[in-house]
Design an enzyme around this catalytic site. Structure first.
Site, PDB file in Angstrom:
ATOM      1  N   LYS A  78      89.215 -15.697  41.346  1.00 21.79           N
ATOM      2  CA  LYS A  78      88.386 -16.777  41.886  1.00 21.79           C
ATOM      3  C   LYS A  78      88.052 -17.780  40.784  1.00 21.79           C
ATOM      4  CE  LYS A  78      84.123 -17.394  44.608  1.00 21.79           C
ATOM      5  NZ  LYS A  78      82.927 -16.672  45.143  1.00 21.79           N
ATOM      6  N   CYS A 131      85.719 -17.851  49.532  1.00 23.35           N
ATOM      7  CA  CYS A 131      84.289 -18.062  49.791  1.00 23.35           C
ATOM      8  C   CYS A 131      83.782 -19.431  49.314  1.00 23.35           C
ATOM      9  CB  CYS A 131      83.500 -16.913  49.156  1.00 23.35           C
ATOM     10  SG  CYS A 131      81.832 -16.710  49.828  1.00 23.35           S
ATOM     11  N   GLU A 154      85.853 -10.619  50.607  1.00 19.48           N
ATOM     12  CA  GLU A 154      85.711 -10.812  49.165  1.00 19.48           C
ATOM     13  C   GLU A 154      85.038  -9.598  48.526  1.00 19.48           C
ATOM     14  OE1 GLU A 154      83.573 -14.096  46.172  1.00 19.48           O
ATOM     15  OE2 GLU A 154      82.969 -13.948  48.282  1.00 19.48           O
TER      16      GLU A 154
END
Length: 269
Positions: A119, A156, A43
């Site tokens: 995200k 994540c 990430e």
């Protein structure tokens, strides 16, 4: 052939996008030499943001567009190595928006940019506030057909939201990739391992994660099969972590535990 080798390039990011691109190029080339067909980078690997620099103005200063030098370099590396690449970056949102996107790009073996995922769930926990730095995406990843199966993707903190994975699994996913920057903290290593394994089991799908190494990050990238068996696990440091995607094993697992078919969406939709 039903098997595919997938590599997590568990690397430590620096504040320099140029340095990180050079490190990514080397890892992609080496993973390809060892037989990988897909290489996952962590990430926001493009540029490390320290705790002090974890601010919207600083992220905007280092952010790049999707046609900037970092993504262009990754496209060249993917094409040269003839592998798929998934990598995290900090993307400029707009000329007027102070915040940026926490973006994951998906490139095919020809270096074509197929997806840029923003995200959706911000890490506002353990003393961090991602929502102060990044604009939340407004659409979950739609499963993507690849030469080695249908791919899902989330990032994540989104591990903590089973509906993110289930949305994709319900649309047909053989494996998930999970680029991460999992921060160390109280019981965080326990959470990481259990959440990755749980997402694999409940969706009877492979999960291939790639976590950042160094700084405040955990490392410990995990590759897990559809029945929850850990295929490979990284240490805390930099390394390539390889795992095998086996579509025959996937078929057998889903025949043994057809839980996706047994869902009752009429009860909870």
């Amino acid at each position: 052939m039903t098997t595919t080798l997938i590599a997590a390039a568990q690397l430590e990011s620096s504040p320099s996008a140029e340095e990180n691109l050079a490190k990514a190029r080397s890892a992609i080339a080496l993973a390809a030499q060892r037989g990988a067909r897909l290489v996952i980078l962590p990430e926001i690997f493009m540029a490390y943001l320290s705790h002090e620099e974890f601010t919207a103005p600083h992220a905007r200063r280092v952010a790049q567009s999707l046609d900037g030098p970092f993504v262009r370099g990754l496209r060249e590396a993917a094409r040269a190595a003839q592998v798929w690449v998934v990598a995290g970056m900090i993307e400029t949102a707009s000329e007027t928006e102070e915040k940026t996107y926490n973006t994951t790009v998906v490139l095919d073996e020809q270096g074509q940019l197929l997806r840029a995922y923003h995200k959706t769930h911000m890490f506002d926990a353990y003393g961090y506030r991602e929502s102060d730095v990044f604009v939340s995406g407004d659409q979950l990843f739609e499963p993507l057909a690849t030469p080695f199966g249908r791919m899902g993707l989330f990032v994540c903190y989104e591990l903590r939201f089973p509906e993110v994975a289930r949305y994709q699994a319900a649309r047909g996913v053989d494996f998930f990739v999970v680029p991460s920057g999992w921060v160390n903290g109280h019981l965080k290593e326990v959470h990481w391992r259990h959440l990755v394994v749980a997402r694999a089991i409940e969706n009877t799908a492979y999960i291939f994660t790639c976590d950042q190494a160094g700084h405040q990050f955990l490392g410990r990238s995990l590759h897990v099969d559809p029945l929850g068996v850990v295929l490979a696990e990284g240490s805390e440091g930099e390394q390539l972590v390889f795992g095998e995607l086996d579509l025959q094993r996937l078929e057998q697992a889903r025949a043994k535990v057809p839980s996706l078919q047994h869902r009752r969406p009429d009860l909870y939709s």
